[in-house]
Design an enzyme around this catalytic site. Structure first.
Site, mmCIF file in Angstrom:
data_model
loop_
_atom_site.group_PDB
_atom_site.id
_atom_site.type_symbol
_atom_site.label_atom_id
_atom_site.label_comp_id
_atom_site.label_asym_id
_atom_site.label_seq_id
_atom_site.Cartn_x
_atom_site.Cartn_y
_atom_site.Cartn_z
ATOM 1 N N ASP A 85 -0.627 -3.522 -3.222
ATOM 2 C CA ASP A 85 0.155 -2.367 -3.653
ATOM 3 C C ASP A 85 1.643 -2.743 -3.518
ATOM 4 O O ASP A 85 1.988 -3.809 -3.013
ATOM 5 C CB ASP A 85 -0.195 -1.131 -2.812
ATOM 6 C CG ASP A 85 0.009 0.165 -3.583
ATOM 7 O OD1 ASP A 85 0.882 0.211 -4.482
ATOM 8 O OD2 ASP A 85 -0.693 1.154 -3.287
ATOM 9 N N GLU A 99 2.408 10.742 -3.553
ATOM 10 C CA GLU A 99 2.201 9.964 -2.328
ATOM 11 C C GLU A 99 2.620 10.744 -1.074
ATOM 12 O O GLU A 99 2.353 11.929 -0.957
ATOM 13 C CB GLU A 99 2.858 8.586 -2.463
ATOM 14 C CG GLU A 99 2.242 7.807 -3.631
ATOM 15 C CD GLU A 99 2.643 6.354 -3.717
ATOM 16 O OE1 GLU A 99 2.678 5.656 -2.692
ATOM 17 O OE2 GLU A 99 2.913 5.881 -4.848
#
Length: 625
Positions: free
Chosen positions: A306, A512
């Protein structure tokens, strides 16, 4: 040297050059077997060329000079990273091609692969079709719909010259306090497994029975990415990037199953999760990344980190980069989303290879996997994009598909107070309707996070679409008066002589960790809007949110209640069901709690006492015309 000797030398040199030239086409020859092409190219590559393939950098630092000097293998757009505001497909294609031309001009001409988050349609791009977020799509329980959404998304991504999408997210969100819960199809892994049908939509149907082999079916398709491996949806209290405390049985029984489906369907790439499992960061978990995913599941695509994923192995991030890099590469990560400090990464990996901390065999495994995906998807044959798919971006067909997805994702939670007739479907022909609530005329709120920018936007100028208010106006009879007031007071409501009201409230956009929430409330002034309106007339409340929110205190005052999730640009789908052009069919793919004190609470738990249980959803019949 005599004339004859010179002639022989020239002839010999000519033969060597000719042989090399002839031989050099082996990896460029699509008629050669895939394995032969990979082997041929790898034996020609220097260590620096191999390392370059493992590096993914952000477009803002991907200059032609950088691409050439460091042999960079991949470039991405971070959330909201665009060539220009409201960029056209042509602007996108030109940018991607400019970067690609630099890669093609290197000694071996290995094309770079450009990736982007296309998580509910091609969501960074102005004018693209924005589909409902996954939390709504899980409600449909319709794998064929997901496949069609995958097909449409692939075409829109290709419209901008991009061949790789960081989707789908196959997290199993077990706690709605998590800020990424809307990226998860369901709390039930079986629904998430069904929804992996989006992968053959994005990539095409895998032709081979060999499990684990990546597949991308040409220029109308894109490489997909199953994420985030593994357990991202199970963190303690839903804290983003945190620790998933669970037994092996729990991890493999709840969070892993969808990866079996993804790998069997030929997913090209898998992205590792920021989160930890029982204290060990997934980016450093060799047993799961190499031992399980690569060796047991026989995954043959590439594993990608990521964004700054290896940096975040330590707390705080980047505390010990040497350790983080060693741990991440040793765990089995093949491509590192650096995304800015590429020289630091390249220098450090070189140093560790030199010190024999990282073996060449690990580098070769990574490069082989990256090249396998690039060869498979035809990137060597057609590395440059053109504008042949430009008309696919936000096309009428794709918007109709998104509208269908919206109406199938709606869940009718209440329809009429006890003893009353059902309120829905609403009559189109009436005197005067009140539409209220901050979310009724706000495309940004309707789309949520990961839309045009990483965190999403407020307002109607972000992209092209239909708000719920506009959809209501489009749907009612021409003689019906529609009055909009975002937050009417009680006097306005009482003096307005309205026949009924549609109140649209919910959450603001987020993504997020910015969406992590301990209270899960409807944002102000939503609660007072509900009370002011529903206390005085018949009302339907439509909740626009990325997850179940606190609604119990208001339910008794509400006549009808609809969960619309984050429907995207095609708000007309909401009106389709409200006014009976189509019936409500959706069933909750998440448990709707009474109070946040109950969380986490999932279907099958011993103490299961929800406001609306998993699988609940009232139905209506469409009006007969």
């Amino acid at each position: 040297m005599g004339t004859l000797s010179k002639a022989l030398c020239i002839l010999l040199l000519f033969c060597v050059v000719a042989a090399a030239a002839g031989d050099s086409y082996k990896y460029k020859d699509p008629k050669q077997p895939l394995g032969a092409r990979i082997r041929d190219l790898m034996k020609r590559m220097t260590l620096q060329e191999k390392i370059g393939q493992m590096v993914q950098i952000e477009r803002s630092v991907a200059t032609p000079e950088v691409m050439k000097k460091y042999f960079i293998g991949s470039v991405l757009s971070g959330g909201g990273s665009v060539p220009s505001q409201k960029a056209t497909p042509e602007t996108w294609v030109n940018m991607v091609n400019e970067i690609q031309k630099a890669s093609l001009s290197t000694r071996l001409g290995i094309p770079m692969i450009y990736g982007i988050d296309a998580v509910h349609g091609h969501n960074n791009v102005y004018g693209a079709t924005i589909f409902p977020h996954n939390v709504g799509l899980g409600v449909t329980r319709d794998p064929k719909l997901l496949r069609r959404i995958g097909e449409a998304t692939a075409l829109e991504v290709r419209a901008t010259g991009i061949p790789y999408a960081f989707a789908p997210c196959i997290a199993v969100c077990r706690d709605p306090r998590w800020g990424r819960c809307y990226e998860s199809y369901s709390e039930d892994y079986r629904i998430v497994q069904q929804m992996t049908e989006i992968i053959p939509g994005l990539q095409g149907d895998i032709p081979t029975k060999r499990k684990g082999v990546p597949f991308v079916g040409g220029k109308t398709k894109v490489a997909a990415c199953a994420k985030h491996f593994v357990g991202d949806g199970g963190t303690t209290r839903g804290i983003d990037e945190n620790n998933t405390v669970i037994s092996s049985n729990g991890l493999f029984g709840i969070h892993m199953p969808a990866y079996y489906n993804a790998v069997n369907k030929g997913v090209a790439t898998v992205m590792v999760s920021y989160s930890a499992w029982n204290g060990l960061r997934m980016h450093a978990n060799k047993a799961l990344v190499t031992g399980f995913l690569k060796n047991k599941l026989k995954f043959r695509g590439f594993v990608i980190s990521d964004w700054q994923g290896i940096d975040r192995i330590t707390t705080p991030p980047h505390l010990n980069y040497s350790y983080s890099l060693y741990a991440g590469i040793s765990a089995g990560i093949d491509m590192i989303m650096v995304p800015y400090n590429y020289t630091e990464f390249i220098d450090e990996i070189n140093s560790q290879i030199q010190k024999k901390l990282i073996p060449i065999s690990r580098i070769d495994d990574a490069v082989k996997r990256i090249l396998r995906v690039k060869f498979t998807m035809g990137l060597f044959e057609e590395p440059l994009a053109d504008l042949s798919f430009a008309n696919q971006l936000g096309s009428k067909e794709h918007r109709e598909l998104a509208r269908e997805a919206v109406r199938k994702s709606l869940v009718l939670l209440k329809n009429g107070k006890t003893g009353d007739k059902p309120l829905l479907p609403l009559p189109k022909k009436t005197g005067k309707i009140l539409v209220a609530g901050a979310h009724a005329d706000n495309l940004g709120y309707q789309c949520g996070g990961w839309t045009i920018t990483w965190q999403g936007l407020n307002g109607n100028d972000l992209t092209v679409g239909t708000t719920i208010l506009t959809a209501v106006k489009n749907t009612v009879a021409p003689t019906t008066q529609v009055v909009y007031n975002a937050n009417p007071d009680a006097n306005f409501v009482k003096s307005g002589k309205f026949d009924y009201a549609i109140v649209v409230v919910g959450e603001p956009p987020y993504a997020e960790m910015f969406g992590d929430s301990t209270n899960l409330t409807i944002s102000d002034p939503g609660p007072s809007t509900i009370q002011n309106v529903c206390g005085s007339m018949k009302c339907v409340v439509v909740v626009v949110s990325g997850r179940p929110v606190v609604i119990q205190p208001y339910v008794s005052a509400i006549d009808a209640l609809v969960a619309a999730w984050l429907p995207g640009t095609e708000g007309q789908g909401v009106a389709d069901a409200l006014f009976g052009d189509y019936g409500f069919t959706g069933k909750l793919a998440r448990t709707w709690f009474k109070s946040v004190k109950q969380l986490p609470m999932n279907v099958g738990d011993r103490h299961y006492d929800p406001l609306y249980p998993f699988g609940f959803g009232l139905t209506t019949k469409p009006y007969k015309v």
